[in-house]
Scaffold this motif. Sequence first.
Motif, PDB file in Angstrom:
ATOM      1  N   LEU A  32       0.835  -1.011   0.049  1.00 54.07           N
ATOM      2  CA  LEU A  32       0.110   0.102  -0.096  1.00 54.07           C
ATOM      3  C   LEU A  32       0.911   1.284   0.081  1.00 54.07           C
ATOM      4  O   LEU A  32       0.393   2.375  -0.436  1.00 54.07           O
ATOM      5  CB  LEU A  32      -0.910  -0.011   1.291  1.00 54.07           C
ATOM      6  CG  LEU A  32      -1.876  -1.181   1.179  1.00 54.07           C
ATOM      7  CD1 LEU A  32      -2.854  -1.096   2.483  1.00 54.07           C
ATOM      8  CD2 LEU A  32      -3.011  -1.113   0.054  1.00 54.07           C
ATOM      9  N   ASN A  33       2.048   1.153   0.533  1.00 56.02           N
ATOM     10  CA  ASN A  33       2.960   2.424   0.648  1.00 56.02           C
ATOM     11  C   ASN A  33       3.331   2.662  -0.922  1.00 56.02           C
ATOM     12  O   ASN A  33       3.429   4.007  -1.238  1.00 56.02           O
ATOM     13  CB  ASN A  33       4.011   2.084   1.525  1.00 56.02           C
ATOM     14  CG  ASN A  33       3.825   2.255   3.138  1.00 56.02           C
ATOM     15  OD1 ASN A  33       2.821   2.790   3.178  1.00 56.02           O
ATOM     16  ND2 ASN A  33       4.582   1.525   3.766  1.00 56.02           N
ATOM     17  N   SER A  34       3.768   1.638  -1.556  1.00 57.77           N
ATOM     18  CA  SER A  34       4.102   1.925  -2.995  1.00 57.77           C
ATOM     19  C   SER A  34       2.993   2.464  -3.841  1.00 57.77           C
ATOM     20  O   SER A  34       3.163   3.326  -4.583  1.00 57.77           O
ATOM     21  CB  SER A  34       4.533   0.562  -3.578  1.00 57.77           C
ATOM     22  OG  SER A  34       5.744  -0.103  -3.162  1.00 57.77           O
ATOM     23  N   ILE A  35       1.883   1.962  -3.525  1.00 62.34           N
ATOM     24  CA  ILE A  35       0.554   2.421  -4.365  1.00 62.34           C
ATOM     25  C   ILE A  35       0.416   3.956  -3.822  1.00 62.34           C
ATOM     26  O   ILE A  35       0.182   4.902  -4.949  1.00 62.34           O
ATOM     27  CB  ILE A  35      -0.706   1.569  -3.946  1.00 62.34           C
ATOM     28  CG1 ILE A  35      -0.398   0.396  -4.538  1.00 62.34           C
ATOM     29  CG2 ILE A  35      -1.805   1.997  -4.523  1.00 62.34           C
ATOM     30  CD1 ILE A  35      -1.304  -0.864  -4.088  1.00 62.34           C
ATOM     31  N   SER A  36       0.364   4.389  -2.803  1.00 62.19           N
ATOM     32  CA  SER A  36       0.104   5.688  -2.375  1.00 62.19           C
ATOM     33  C   SER A  36       1.120   6.631  -2.906  1.00 62.19           C
ATOM     34  O   SER A  36       0.921   7.762  -3.281  1.00 62.19           O
ATOM     35  CB  SER A  36      -0.126   5.926  -0.697  1.00 62.19           C
ATOM     36  OG  SER A  36       1.228   5.426  -0.176  1.00 62.19           O
ATOM     37  N   ARG A  37       2.543   6.038  -2.665  1.00 63.71           N
ATOM     38  CA  ARG A  37       3.460   7.147  -3.055  1.00 63.71           C
ATOM     39  C   ARG A  37       3.395   7.262  -4.769  1.00 63.71           C
ATOM     40  O   ARG A  37       3.411   8.406  -5.338  1.00 63.71           O
ATOM     41  CB  ARG A  37       4.896   6.292  -2.929  1.00 63.71           C
ATOM     42  CG  ARG A  37       5.326   6.600  -1.589  1.00 63.71           C
ATOM     43  CD  ARG A  37       6.666   6.300  -1.428  1.00 63.71           C
ATOM     44  NE  ARG A  37       7.234   4.903  -2.087  1.00 63.71           N
ATOM     45  CZ  ARG A  37       7.264   4.015  -1.436  1.00 63.71           C
ATOM     46  NH1 ARG A  37       7.072   3.901  -0.048  1.00 63.71           N
ATOM     47  NH2 ARG A  37       7.644   2.891  -1.940  1.00 63.71           N
ATOM     48  N   ARG A  38       3.118   6.250  -5.445  1.00 63.38           N
ATOM     49  CA  ARG A  38       2.823   6.404  -6.901  1.00 63.38           C
ATOM     50  C   ARG A  38       1.694   7.180  -7.329  1.00 63.38           C
ATOM     51  O   ARG A  38       1.841   7.844  -8.204  1.00 63.38           O
ATOM     52  CB  ARG A  38       2.856   4.821  -7.503  1.00 63.38           C
ATOM     53  CG  ARG A  38       2.759   4.861  -9.011  1.00 63.38           C
ATOM     54  CD  ARG A  38       2.660   3.563  -9.609  1.00 63.38           C
ATOM     55  NE  ARG A  38       4.049   2.694  -9.310  1.00 63.38           N
ATOM     56  CZ  ARG A  38       4.759   2.289 -10.236  1.00 63.38           C
ATOM     57  NH1 ARG A  38       4.479   2.504 -11.701  1.00 63.38           N
ATOM     58  NH2 ARG A  38       5.983   1.494  -9.744  1.00 63.38           N
ATOM     59  N   ALA A  39       0.570   7.208  -6.480  1.00 60.24           N
ATOM     60  CA  ALA A  39      -0.430   7.916  -6.711  1.00 60.24           C
ATOM     61  C   ALA A  39      -0.346   9.397  -6.331  1.00 60.24           C
ATOM     62  O   ALA A  39      -1.085  10.293  -6.369  1.00 60.24           O
ATOM     63  CB  ALA A  39      -1.608   7.343  -6.079  1.00 60.24           C
ATOM     64  N   GLY A  40       0.738   9.602  -5.609  1.00 58.00           N
ATOM     65  CA  GLY A  40       0.922  11.113  -5.157  1.00 58.00           C
ATOM     66  C   GLY A  40       0.004  11.476  -3.943  1.00 58.00           C
ATOM     67  O   GLY A  40      -0.191  12.641  -3.803  1.00 58.00           O
ATOM     68  N   VAL A  41      -0.405  10.389  -3.277  1.00 51.21           N
ATOM     69  CA  VAL A  41      -1.248  10.819  -1.907  1.00 51.21           C
ATOM     70  C   VAL A  41      -0.671  10.157  -0.586  1.00 51.21           C
ATOM     71  O   VAL A  41       0.278   9.238  -0.690  1.00 51.21           O
ATOM     72  CB  VAL A  41      -2.971  10.102  -2.306  1.00 51.21           C
ATOM     73  CG1 VAL A  41      -3.259  10.816  -3.554  1.00 51.21           C
ATOM     74  CG2 VAL A  41      -2.860   8.731  -2.317  1.00 51.21           C
ATOM     75  N   SER A  42      -1.355  10.714   0.468  1.00 46.44           N
ATOM     76  CA  SER A  42      -0.716   9.849   1.562  1.00 46.44           C
ATOM     77  C   SER A  42      -1.555   8.478   2.126  1.00 46.44           C
ATOM     78  O   SER A  42      -2.471   8.264   1.215  1.00 46.44           O
ATOM     79  CB  SER A  42      -1.429  10.906   2.927  1.00 46.44           C
ATOM     80  OG  SER A  42      -2.725  10.814   2.996  1.00 46.44           O
ATOM     81  N   ASN A  43      -1.098   7.781   2.749  1.00 45.72           N
ATOM     82  CA  ASN A  43      -1.458   6.605   3.150  1.00 45.72           C
ATOM     83  C   ASN A  43      -2.764   6.796   3.847  1.00 45.72           C
ATOM     84  O   ASN A  43      -3.847   5.839   3.735  1.00 45.72           O
ATOM     85  CB  ASN A  43      -0.723   6.070   4.373  1.00 45.72           C
ATOM     86  CG  ASN A  43       0.649   5.359   3.527  1.00 45.72           C
ATOM     87  OD1 ASN A  43       0.532   4.954   2.601  1.00 45.72           O
ATOM     88  ND2 ASN A  43       1.475   5.245   4.502  1.00 45.72           N
ATOM     89  N   GLY A  44      -3.039   8.069   4.533  1.00 39.23           N
ATOM     90  CA  GLY A  44      -4.320   8.252   4.962  1.00 39.23           C
ATOM     91  C   GLY A  44      -5.728   8.425   4.190  1.00 39.23           C
ATOM     92  O   GLY A  44      -6.642   7.981   4.156  1.00 39.23           O
ATOM     93  N   ALA A  45      -5.196   9.058   3.005  1.00 38.14           N
ATOM     94  CA  ALA A  45      -6.030   9.181   1.744  1.00 38.14           C
ATOM     95  C   ALA A  45      -6.321   7.835   1.140  1.00 38.14           C
ATOM     96  O   ALA A  45      -7.456   7.615   0.777  1.00 38.14           O
ATOM     97  CB  ALA A  45      -5.401  10.431   0.964  1.00 38.14           C
TER      98      ALA A  45
END
Length: 212
Positions: A32-45
Amino acid sequence: MVKQERAARTRQALVQAAAEVFAQDGFVLASLNSISRRAGVSNGALHFHFESKQALARAVEDEAAAVVRAIAAPAAGGAPNPLQRLIDATHALMGRLDRDVVVRAGFELAGGLPRRDGAVDLRGQWQGWVEEVLRDAEREGELAEGVSAADVSVTVVAATVGFELLGADDRTWTSPDTIVQFWDLLLPRLAAADGFGRLVSAGTPAAAPGRT
């Protein structure tokens, strides 16, 4: 309204990023960290929109399934006969697999092991449509004598799923040239003589929406 639009954009960015990470790393290794980073959003989002990696995978599969339905639906009313509808749909599907990572990841997730609860059976969805359109072809006398819809379904599904799997590593397998070669080889054996000359192995304009 602005907040809703922003939320929709964030959700779509997460689905796109998830598809890219799933296609690259596979479902098990994707984080999930890789996905949120790639999307440019926070883990909370990310967690606001999707409660788990499984939920993200389901969203990717659902979007890919919608594309498959859209490819089949216009073809059903747009081409002159069932066999041409099938030819057009194979071109459209392979075109989307070639350039759309969400569709590609959706198929890879759907066929992956271990199976997840609620996973979409994309290959089964495609198989069901192929079988249906070939039964239409059989009823309308489009198949050659001695050729059954059931036999052709096995061949077409096996080949197109094979192109999808091989195309994950080599896009040549999902290229228009490959699909044309497949139909050029199959149609003389498959199609009734009086309709063979009207079939276009390269696809008709009805296939164009799936390619764009």
